[in-house]
Write a protein that holds these residues in place. Structure first.
Motif, short mmCIF file in Angstrom:
data_model
loop_
_atom_site.label_atom_id
_atom_site.label_comp_id
_atom_site.label_asym_id
_atom_site.label_seq_id
_atom_site.Cartn_x
_atom_site.Cartn_y
_atom_site.Cartn_z
N TRP A 78 21.59 -41.74 15.77
CA TRP A 78 23.14 -41.91 15.39
C TRP A 78 23.30 -41.86 14.07
CZ3 TRP A 78 20.17 -44.11 19.32
CH2 TRP A 78 20.45 -44.17 20.70
N TYR A 79 24.28 -41.10 13.68
CA TYR A 79 24.79 -41.01 12.43
C TYR A 79 25.86 -41.96 12.06
CZ TYR A 79 21.74 -36.99 12.24
OH TYR A 79 20.64 -36.06 12.22
N VAL A 80 25.83 -42.54 11.00
CA VAL A 80 26.86 -43.39 10.38
C VAL A 80 27.40 -42.63 9.25
CG1 VAL A 80 27.81 -45.68 9.56
CG2 VAL A 80 25.64 -45.75 11.36
N MET A 81 28.72 -41.99 9.55
CA MET A 81 29.16 -41.08 8.33
C MET A 81 30.02 -41.88 7.71
SD MET A 81 27.55 -38.27 9.36
CE MET A 81 28.37 -37.28 8.10
N SER A 82 30.21 -41.67 6.30
CA SER A 82 31.22 -42.14 5.34
C SER A 82 31.87 -40.83 4.80
CB SER A 82 30.54 -42.91 4.28
OG SER A 82 31.56 -43.25 3.16
N GLY A 83 32.97 -40.39 5.45
CA GLY A 83 33.49 -39.09 5.07
C GLY A 83 32.58 -37.90 5.51
N LYS A 84 32.10 -37.41 4.71
CA LYS A 84 31.49 -35.94 4.84
C LYS A 84 29.97 -36.38 4.51
CE LYS A 84 34.75 -32.58 4.13
NZ LYS A 84 35.13 -31.32 3.30
N GLN A 85 29.46 -37.78 4.09
CA GLN A 85 28.24 -37.94 3.53
C GLN A 85 27.75 -38.94 5.02
OE1 GLN A 85 29.50 -39.39 -0.51
NE2 GLN A 85 27.75 -38.23 -1.06
N VAL A 86 26.23 -39.03 4.89
CA VAL A 86 25.78 -39.82 5.74
C VAL A 86 25.39 -41.28 4.97
CG1 VAL A 86 23.53 -40.28 7.21
CG2 VAL A 86 24.55 -37.70 6.89
N GLU A 110 17.05 -44.70 8.37
CA GLU A 110 16.70 -44.04 7.15
C GLU A 110 18.21 -44.30 6.36
OE1 GLU A 110 14.53 -43.20 5.51
OE2 GLU A 110 12.91 -43.75 7.10
N ARG A 111 18.24 -44.42 5.21
CA ARG A 111 19.48 -44.50 4.57
C ARG A 111 19.83 -42.98 4.01
NH1 ARG A 111 23.89 -44.95 2.16
NH2 ARG A 111 24.47 -46.58 0.79
N GLY A 112 21.33 -42.84 4.06
CA GLY A 112 21.75 -41.61 3.74
C GLY A 112 22.14 -41.52 2.23
N ASP A 113 22.80 -40.46 1.82
CA ASP A 113 23.41 -40.33 0.62
C ASP A 113 24.69 -40.81 0.08
OD1 ASP A 113 24.60 -38.50 2.08
OD2 ASP A 113 24.45 -36.71 0.63
N ALA A 114 25.45 -41.51 1.13
CA ALA A 114 26.66 -42.07 0.60
C ALA A 114 26.64 -43.24 -0.25
CB ALA A 114 27.38 -42.60 1.97
N PRO A 115 27.31 -43.40 -1.39
CA PRO A 115 27.08 -44.33 -2.33
C PRO A 115 27.53 -45.75 -1.61
CG PRO A 115 28.43 -42.68 -3.10
CD PRO A 115 28.30 -42.39 -1.76
N ASP A 116 26.85 -46.94 -1.99
CA ASP A 116 27.09 -48.28 -1.22
C ASP A 116 28.64 -48.46 -1.58
OD1 ASP A 116 24.34 -48.53 -1.07
OD2 ASP A 116 24.15 -49.89 -2.67
N ASP A 117 29.35 -47.98 -2.29
CA ASP A 117 30.67 -48.60 -2.39
C ASP A 117 31.55 -47.95 -1.21
OD1 ASP A 117 30.37 -49.89 -4.92
OD2 ASP A 117 31.21 -48.44 -6.12
N PHE A 118 31.08 -47.09 -0.65
CA PHE A 118 31.63 -46.30 0.77
C PHE A 118 31.07 -46.63 1.67
CE2 PHE A 118 32.98 -44.03 -3.44
CZ PHE A 118 34.51 -44.34 -3.29
#
Length: 224
Positions: A78-86, A110-118
């Motif tokens: 399951w991917y939790v997406m923040s816009g185009k970032q994971v 596993e944590r993705g590359d989306a910044p915490d703020d988003f």
């Protein structure tokens, strides 16, 4: 107070799972074939867990999370997406055992590359995300392996006993500060989870929303 209680509970649960599994994973042997186990998880809803994680954009910089499921022969991610970032990847891996009669499920985050703020707070911490992911899967596995329905009278007696015990434990665990509140919330959540699991094992329904009722107090007329 309601928001504080949810936050304390989530922090407590995340700490518990991170400690129990080293922040790396969760596993369970489910007494069903792999195909049935994977089918049971096909509609997994993380947003239905405590605090409704990822259900709004309010706490993630105005970006509402999007959930995407990727299925393979031996795992589901399951991917939790923040816009185009994971924001986060939650993976359940399946291994048939006992000649295919049972399935070993191992979960990891596993944590993705989306910044915490988003990213929604629930998906910034691997421990907290693992806790919510594991709780969601546990609910599906419990439903999948639930025994036939038990006698309603037996279930009612069990619920009454649990309610009395939970009230007594709650009074004993009344917190005096934030740290104690987080610990007490985690203990209460784990305790209620154990109660629910025992009811399920006995064949008692746990989805009626009224098994554990708040204590009511009524003031009567003055007596002379």
């Amino acid at each position: 107070m309601k928001a504080f209680a949810v936050l304390a509970m989530l922090l407590g649960i995340g700490g518990y799972f991170a400690g129990a599994f080293g922040g790396g994973g969760y596993s369970r042997t489910v007494g069903k074939p792999q195909a049935q186990v994977m089918r049971a998880l096909s509609d997994l809803d993380i947003t239905a867990q405590p605090g409704a994680p990822g259900s709004t954009a309010e706490a993630s910089g105005g970006v509402k999370p999007e959930f995407r499921l990727e299925t393979a022969d031996d795992h589901m991610t399951w991917y939790v997406m923040s816009g185009k970032q994971v924001a986060t990847r939650m993976t359940a891996t399946f291994t048939p055992i006992d000649g295919g009669k049972q399935t070993r499920v191992v979960a990891s985050v596993e944590r993705g590359d989306a910044p915490d703020d988003f990213v929604s707070p629930a998906f910034r911490s691997k421990g907290l995300t693992l806790a919510l992911f594991s709780m969601a899967m546990e609910g599906e596995f419990d439903k999948l392996t639930a025994p036939p329905r038990a006698d309603p009278e037996t279930c009612e007696k069990m619920i009454e006993q649990f309610r009395d015990n939970n009230l007594a434990d709650g009074m004993a665990d009344r917190p005096e500060n934030l740290s104690q509140a987080i610990g007490a919330s985690a203990k209460a959540t784990i305790r209620l989870g154990a109660m629910e699991a025992e009811l399920r094992r006995a064949g008692c329904p746990t989805d009626n929303g009224g098994a554990f009722k708040p204590v009511e107090s009524h003031m009567g007329p003055a007596v002379n």
